[in-house]
Scaffold this active site. Structure first.
Site, PDB file in Angstrom:
ATOM      1  N   HIS A 185      -6.128 -15.000  17.987  1.00 37.74           N
ATOM      2  CA  HIS A 185      -6.665 -14.965  19.349  1.00 37.74           C
ATOM      3  C   HIS A 185      -5.553 -15.143  20.376  1.00 37.74           C
ATOM      4  O   HIS A 185      -5.577 -14.548  21.448  1.00 37.74           O
ATOM      5  CB  HIS A 185      -7.712 -16.075  19.532  1.00 37.74           C
ATOM      6  N   ARG A 292     -11.932  -1.045  12.318  1.00 35.64           N
ATOM      7  CA  ARG A 292     -11.711  -1.713  11.029  1.00 35.64           C
ATOM      8  C   ARG A 292     -12.818  -2.730  10.792  1.00 35.64           C
ATOM      9  O   ARG A 292     -12.708  -3.891  11.174  1.00 35.64           O
ATOM     10  CB  ARG A 292     -10.342  -2.401  11.028  1.00 35.64           C
ATOM     11  N   ARG A 328     -14.897   2.678  10.110  1.00 38.75           N
ATOM     12  CA  ARG A 328     -14.454   2.727   8.717  1.00 38.75           C
ATOM     13  C   ARG A 328     -15.203   1.661   7.930  1.00 38.75           C
ATOM     14  O   ARG A 328     -15.274   0.500   8.351  1.00 38.75           O
ATOM     15  CB  ARG A 328     -12.946   2.472   8.626  1.00 38.75           C
ATOM     16  N   GLU A 427      -5.205   8.863   2.181  1.00 38.74           N
ATOM     17  CA  GLU A 427      -4.124   7.884   2.110  1.00 38.74           C
ATOM     18  C   GLU A 427      -3.568   7.737   0.695  1.00 38.74           C
ATOM     19  O   GLU A 427      -2.676   6.941   0.445  1.00 38.74           O
ATOM     20  CB  GLU A 427      -4.604   6.521   2.651  1.00 38.74           C
ATOM     21  N   ASN A 450       0.200   4.767   6.686  1.00 40.12           N
ATOM     22  CA  ASN A 450       0.841   3.581   6.102  1.00 40.12           C
ATOM     23  C   ASN A 450       0.731   3.575   4.581  1.00 40.12           C
ATOM     24  O   ASN A 450       1.718   3.399   3.866  1.00 40.12           O
ATOM     25  CB  ASN A 450       0.234   2.299   6.674  1.00 40.12           C
ATOM     26  N   ASP A 451      -0.492   3.752   4.078  1.00 40.54           N
ATOM     27  CA  ASP A 451      -0.675   3.770   2.627  1.00 40.54           C
ATOM     28  C   ASP A 451      -0.170   5.067   2.005  1.00 40.54           C
ATOM     29  O   ASP A 451       0.357   5.059   0.893  1.00 40.54           O
ATOM     30  CB  ASP A 451      -2.151   3.552   2.270  1.00 40.54           C
ATOM     31  N   ARG A 461       6.812  -1.696   1.429  1.00 39.46           N
ATOM     32  CA  ARG A 461       7.623  -1.869   2.639  1.00 39.46           C
ATOM     33  C   ARG A 461       7.854  -3.337   2.972  1.00 39.46           C
ATOM     34  O   ARG A 461       8.676  -3.660   3.817  1.00 39.46           O
ATOM     35  CB  ARG A 461       6.972  -1.155   3.826  1.00 39.46           C
ATOM     36  N   CYS A 498      -3.712   8.268  11.586  1.00 44.17           N
ATOM     37  CA  CYS A 498      -3.600   6.879  12.046  1.00 44.17           C
ATOM     38  C   CYS A 498      -2.473   6.211  11.283  1.00 44.17           C
ATOM     39  O   CYS A 498      -1.837   6.823  10.424  1.00 44.17           O
ATOM     40  CB  CYS A 498      -4.920   6.131  11.885  1.00 44.17           C
TER      41      CYS A 498
END
Length: 572
Positions: A185, A292, A328, A427, A450-451, A461, A498
């Site tokens: 937060h 997400r 998703r 992905e 990313n994946d 990574r 993405c």
């Protein structure tokens, strides 16, 4: 020195080190009833203060941000916590301040023992509430940053959400904390305030003294203590550049995302919670490309109900006012652990029982989410997307479950969009290779870079020994992306992207030249991408893309893209 960049921006100034934890003494008491009366009074005072804080935060940052502190009121009214604290006083005959701290430490240790960054970061909310109670019990004053004689960079072990929300921008140029994470937060509030912030910097407070000068980059997480003039000048130049760029980005507010010769693209946003919706709207996002949903499942003891999920999705859908929202489905496993789902520890969790694989085994849990998503589609433009797809069988099995959910809603006369669009994430290399087959089954693709990079190059990574091998400029990655776009378009479906590569300005003309339809990025990057997009015609983008696809070496590709962007940099 380096921490985690939590809120972008450059800050240069003298440091103010915030003192560490409140000193709480432990001593025997005789009148337990009096201690509990003091405690109840402190609870009432704390609730009143947080209500004022909610009003202040809503006025300065917006209604969604104010809701962060509604959770603090729930904690202050939590009967389980209150009972634990009061029983400690009655059983031990020790003072109430100690009991509050001891009970808080118990829960914080429990949260921090979980291998879950989300839960560890949520524990800071409990610490915030506990500190407030103890401050009120001891009649301690909090620091009034607005009365500082000069603007400073604040350094602390950690900051609480309530402290962060009240930081005055004209007095606090930025902050660095030893603890914390990018999804906390505190990080979200710092972004909304526009205060540069670095979190998770490790044990650095001992490196500062009263006269320390700090230069910091809240985007990269890099900072220097007492730098020389060369570094100060470099950061000043970077600050001037970023300020100029921010002004230029404002010029494309309200405009279409189009190439120099008028081809339209879509720039949408990634979010993890309804609280991030304001950022999407303020930055002129054209929709939600990736909601997400797993974050709804985190920080709690059981799975959210269908109604809870519906309310959450509905807020986002209605907030986007007709713009597309891609939700998703639950992407659990890998680096996202949710204790109550009881997924066993695996040797290779990123290759294991996760995402759609998990959901297809836990059908009832999955159907609760699917029904909630379908119901939310009655309130706006909703699309549903499935992660971690590796075969056509998985897609068909998911579609079958989705049809079951539609039938159940129809039987109960519950409204939903019967023509809701469905998509999958590309992905995994197997999905990219058979994307011509998968394109026949769905309405859209979203390439999760990313994946895709991690799985294609077989590189972790986060492993420092091989992190330099992780690159979006690898020829195999760019060829796979090109193949997926072509296969999707052959079947008449849209293809988005993405992940970090989606917001890489150097790759922008490459993806434009590949005829990508959609870029899904963090809200703060929408305007920057749109502005740079206008510099390239489709012909120029295709020339760049075709040239890149013929190259064999990721370093050569990177260098060519850098040179290309330098050539176009001055075009506005």
């Amino acid at each position: 020195m380096k921490g985690i960049g939590a809120s972008a921006g450059i800050a240069i100034g003298n440091v103010l080190v915030k003192g560490n934890k409140i000193e709480v003494k432990k001593y025997k008491i005789e009148d337990c009833d009096n201690e509990i009366k003091r405690f109840r009074k402190a609870l009432d005072t704390s609730i009143s203060q947080i209500k004022d804080l909610i009003v202040f935060t809503e006025d300065t940052l917006g209604k969604e941000e104010g809701k962060v502190f509604e959770a603090h009121i729930h904690m202050l009214k939590d009967e389980e916590l209150i009972t634990l604290i009061e029983s400690k006083v009655k059983e031990s005959k020790f003072n109430i301040e100690w009991a509050v701290k001891d009970a808080t430490d118990f829960y914080v240790d429990m949260f921090n023992s979980l291998d879950n960054s989300y839960m560890r970061e949520r524990s800071i909310d409990l610490i915030d509430v506990s500190n407030r109670i103890i401050n009120n019990l001891l009649n301690l004053d909090t620091i009034d940053y607005s009365k500082l004689n000069e603007a400073v960079i604040l350094a602390a072990n950690d900051l609480t959400p309530s402290e962060t929300a009240q930081l005055p921008k004209n007095k606090v140029l930025g902050f660095i904390t030893e603890a914390g994470g990018p999804t906390s937060h505190v990080a979200i509030i710092a972004k909304n305030l526009g205060i540069p912030a670095i979190v998770g910097a490790g044990k650095v407070l001992d490196s500062f003294n009263e006269k320390s000068l700090i230069v910091m980059d809240g985007g990269t997480g890099e900072f220097f203590i007492n730098p020389d003039n060369l570094i100060i000048n470099q950061f000043n130049e970077k600050k001037n550049y970023l300020e100029k760029e921010e002004e230029l980005n404002k010029h494309v507010l309200g405009m279409e995302s189009i190439s120099k010769d008028g081809k339209t693209f879509e720039i949408v946003c990634n979010i993890g919670a309804p609280e991030e919706l304001n950022q999407v709207i303020e930055n002129d996002g054209e929709g939600i490309g990736l909601f997400r949903s797993e974050f709804i499942y985190m920080g709690r003891g059981e799975a959210p109900s269908e109604e809870e999920q519906l309310n959450c999705y509905k807020k986002v859908v209605q907030g986007m006012n007709g713009k597309p929202v891609i939700i998703r489905t639950l992407d659990v496993g890998g680096d996202k652990e949710i204790p109550y789902l009881n997924i066993e520890k695996e040797q290779n969790p990123f290759l294991g029982f996760r995402a759609s694989r998990y959901c297809l085994k836990e059908k009832e849990l999955f159907k609760v989410q699917l029904r909630a998503i379908l119901r939310s589609s009655a309130f706006g433009n909703v699309r549903v997307m499935f992660p971690m797809i590796s075969s056509v069988q998985e897609v068909r099995a998911i579609k079958k479950l989705l049809e079951e959910c539609k039938s159940e809603l129809k039987a109960n006369k519950i409204a939903y969009d019967e023509n809701i669009k469905i998509g999958i994430m590309i992905e995994i290399p197997s999905a990219a290779i058979i994307s011509d087959i998968l394109a026949k089954e769905v309405d859209f693709f979203s390439i999760g870079t990313n994946d895709l990079i991690q799985y294609t190059i077989a590189v972790d990574r986060l492993n420092e020994s091989i992190s330099e091998l992780y690159t979006p400029y690898h020829p195999a990655i760019l060829r796979l992306i090109s193949t997926v776009i072509k296969n999707g378009h052959k079947e008449g479906i849209t293809v988005g992207i993405c992940g970090e590569a989606a917001s890489d300005i150097k790759l922008l003309p490459v993806f434009m030249g590949m005829d990508l339809d959609e870029f899904s990025v963090s809200p703060a990057l929408v305007l920057k991408l749109r502005r740079h997009m206008k510099k390239f015609s489709t012909t120029e983008a295709k020339e760049i893309s075709n040239k890149i696809l013929k190259l064999e070496d990721s370093e050569i590709i990177n260098k060519l893209l850098e040179d290309t962007m330098n050539c176009y940099e001055k075009i506005e």
